[in-house]
Scaffold this motif. Sequence first.
Motif, PDB file in Angstrom:
ATOM      1  N   UNK A  38       0.753  -1.115  -0.134  1.00 15.59           N
ATOM      2  CA  UNK A  38      -0.080  -0.130  -0.058  1.00 15.59           C
ATOM      3  C   UNK A  38       0.721   1.177   0.069  1.00 15.59           C
ATOM      4  N   UNK A  39       1.925   1.201   0.699  1.00 12.67           N
ATOM      5  CA  UNK A  39       2.887   2.477   0.861  1.00 12.67           C
ATOM      6  C   UNK A  39       3.615   2.599  -0.713  1.00 12.67           C
ATOM      7  N   UNK A  40       3.904   1.705  -1.141  1.00  9.79           N
ATOM      8  CA  UNK A  40       4.203   1.662  -2.493  1.00  9.79           C
ATOM      9  C   UNK A  40       3.489   2.173  -3.510  1.00  9.79           C
ATOM     10  N   UNK A  41       2.306   1.863  -3.259  1.00 11.70           N
ATOM     11  CA  UNK A  41       1.252   2.391  -4.463  1.00 11.70           C
ATOM     12  C   UNK A  41       0.862   3.774  -4.175  1.00 11.70           C
ATOM     13  N   UNK A  42       0.968   4.169  -2.924  1.00  9.36           N
ATOM     14  CA  UNK A  42       0.961   5.452  -2.696  1.00  9.36           C
ATOM     15  C   UNK A  42       1.982   6.383  -2.636  1.00  9.36           C
ATOM     16  N   UNK A  43       3.207   5.834  -3.210  1.00  5.80           N
ATOM     17  CA  UNK A  43       4.394   6.338  -3.392  1.00  5.80           C
ATOM     18  C   UNK A  43       4.887   7.094  -2.223  1.00  5.80           C
ATOM     19  N   UNK A  44       4.548   6.515  -0.863  1.00  4.95           N
ATOM     20  CA  UNK A  44       5.212   7.054   0.421  1.00  4.95           C
ATOM     21  C   UNK A  44       6.535   6.348   0.591  1.00  4.95           C
ATOM     22  N   UNK A  45       7.588   6.897   0.294  1.00  9.38           N
ATOM     23  CA  UNK A  45       8.939   6.071   0.132  1.00  9.38           C
ATOM     24  C   UNK A  45       9.234   6.094   1.514  1.00  9.38           C
ATOM     25  N   UNK A  46       9.205   7.000   2.219  1.00  3.94           N
ATOM     26  CA  UNK A  46       9.808   6.995   3.565  1.00  3.94           C
ATOM     27  C   UNK A  46       9.084   5.822   4.313  1.00  3.94           C
TER      28      UNK A  46
END
Length: 167
Positions: A38-46
């Motif tokens: 989910x974080x990758x899909x939202x491009x939340x790299x941190x």
Amino acid sequence: MADSTGLSKAAKKNQKRRGTGEQNEVDLIQNLRDQLTEAKANKDHALANELRQKLWIAQDLNAGLKPAIDKDDDKARKLLNTVTNEGLGTQKDTVQVVAPSVTSNADQDEKKMKNLQKKLKKIEELKVKKEAGEKLENNQLKKIETESDVLEEIEHLKKLMNVTAKR
């Protein structure tokens, strides 16, 4: 081959051998994997980086390994404590503290950088083929779409390598 539960036959056999206590640990690891996706899909790299580290620690603990954490790496220690508190119970004496090894980390970073640059080169080659009118496979088109992620990862790694070089 995986069935409807998502586990291969070998994984199910291993799970049976280990007993039912394994299920909570597998659930935690699967939960971390889902959060990472989910974080990758939202491009939340941190967040993705933090979840990736938690996942590595959880998998090591689940496999019965002692995560090797530098004694100066407070962030990794906090992540270890978080993971152990979330369900993979280990005593503090199972954590192996190793002296910082600048060369091995630098070697790993350099290796990762080479791999990322190699990926970027392959993406560039695919883009040239596409511009030349060559028909590409779906997986090749998806690879081209990952160019921005690879570039961001290279930039992130460059920053990390500069920080460790200054220490």
